[in-house]
Motif scaffolding. Sequence first.
Motif, short mmCIF file in Angstrom:
data_model
loop_
_atom_site.label_atom_id
_atom_site.label_comp_id
_atom_site.label_asym_id
_atom_site.label_seq_id
_atom_site.Cartn_x
_atom_site.Cartn_y
_atom_site.Cartn_z
N VAL A 12 0.84 -1.12 0.06
CA VAL A 12 0.07 0.10 0.00
C VAL A 12 0.93 1.15 -0.02
CG1 VAL A 12 -0.25 0.05 2.60
CG2 VAL A 12 -2.06 1.13 1.36
N GLN A 13 0.33 2.26 -0.82
CA GLN A 13 1.11 3.54 -0.58
C GLN A 13 1.20 4.19 0.91
OE1 GLN A 13 -0.26 6.04 -4.10
NE2 GLN A 13 1.16 4.81 -5.19
N GLY A 16 -2.36 5.29 2.61
CA GLY A 16 -3.21 4.35 2.63
C GLY A 16 -3.83 3.66 3.65
N SER A 17 -4.85 2.75 3.40
CA SER A 17 -5.45 1.67 4.64
C SER A 17 -5.23 0.50 3.97
CB SER A 17 -6.77 2.25 4.73
OG SER A 17 -7.00 3.58 5.01
N LEU A 18 -5.31 -0.24 5.14
CA LEU A 18 -5.70 -1.89 5.01
C LEU A 18 -6.31 -2.25 6.36
CD1 LEU A 18 -2.00 -3.38 4.10
CD2 LEU A 18 -4.10 -3.38 2.67
N THR A 86 2.17 4.57 7.19
CA THR A 86 3.65 5.15 7.02
C THR A 86 4.60 4.01 6.64
OG1 THR A 86 4.54 5.10 9.11
CG2 THR A 86 2.91 6.86 8.44
N THR A 87 5.66 4.46 6.17
CA THR A 87 6.45 3.44 5.67
C THR A 87 7.12 2.80 7.23
OG1 THR A 87 8.38 5.10 5.92
CG2 THR A 87 7.46 4.48 3.77
N VAL A 113 4.66 -0.71 3.14
CA VAL A 113 3.96 0.61 2.98
C VAL A 113 5.34 1.32 2.15
CG1 VAL A 113 3.09 2.93 3.72
CG2 VAL A 113 2.76 0.71 5.09
N SER A 114 4.93 1.30 0.70
CA SER A 114 5.93 2.08 -0.02
C SER A 114 5.28 2.89 -1.17
CB SER A 114 6.92 1.10 -0.60
OG SER A 114 7.62 1.33 -1.53
#
Length: 115
Positions: A12-13, A16-18, A86-87, A113-114
């Motif tokens: 996910v960027q 974003g959400s998961l 966040t990363t 996250v990237s």
Amino acid sequence: QVQLLESGGGLVQPGGSLRLSCAASGVEVCDNDVGWYLQAPGKERDLVSGVARDGYLNYADSVKGRFALSRDNAKNMAYLQMNSLTTDDTGVYYCAVHALEGDYWGQGTQVTVSS
């Protein structure tokens, strides 16, 4: 036999959400403490969020206001909604049930996250 099966991880960027899911069998999430843990690359496994048997919720400072843990007692599942990622949230997320007879762990689900 107790089994915990996590799902919902992925790439996910930032921002974003998961939503992670933990399906439990052989142990009841409603009767025990449940936790979500993160093992970031090169680091130890740390508690991200937990819920006690009585429903008391706690969160790591780093995720307060962004993550939310919930349980569905009817489905015997636990969830971790993760927003504004966040990363630093990258790593393997583990679901755990802490029962009187012992601790049970899932196999983990990778969150990256990237951009």
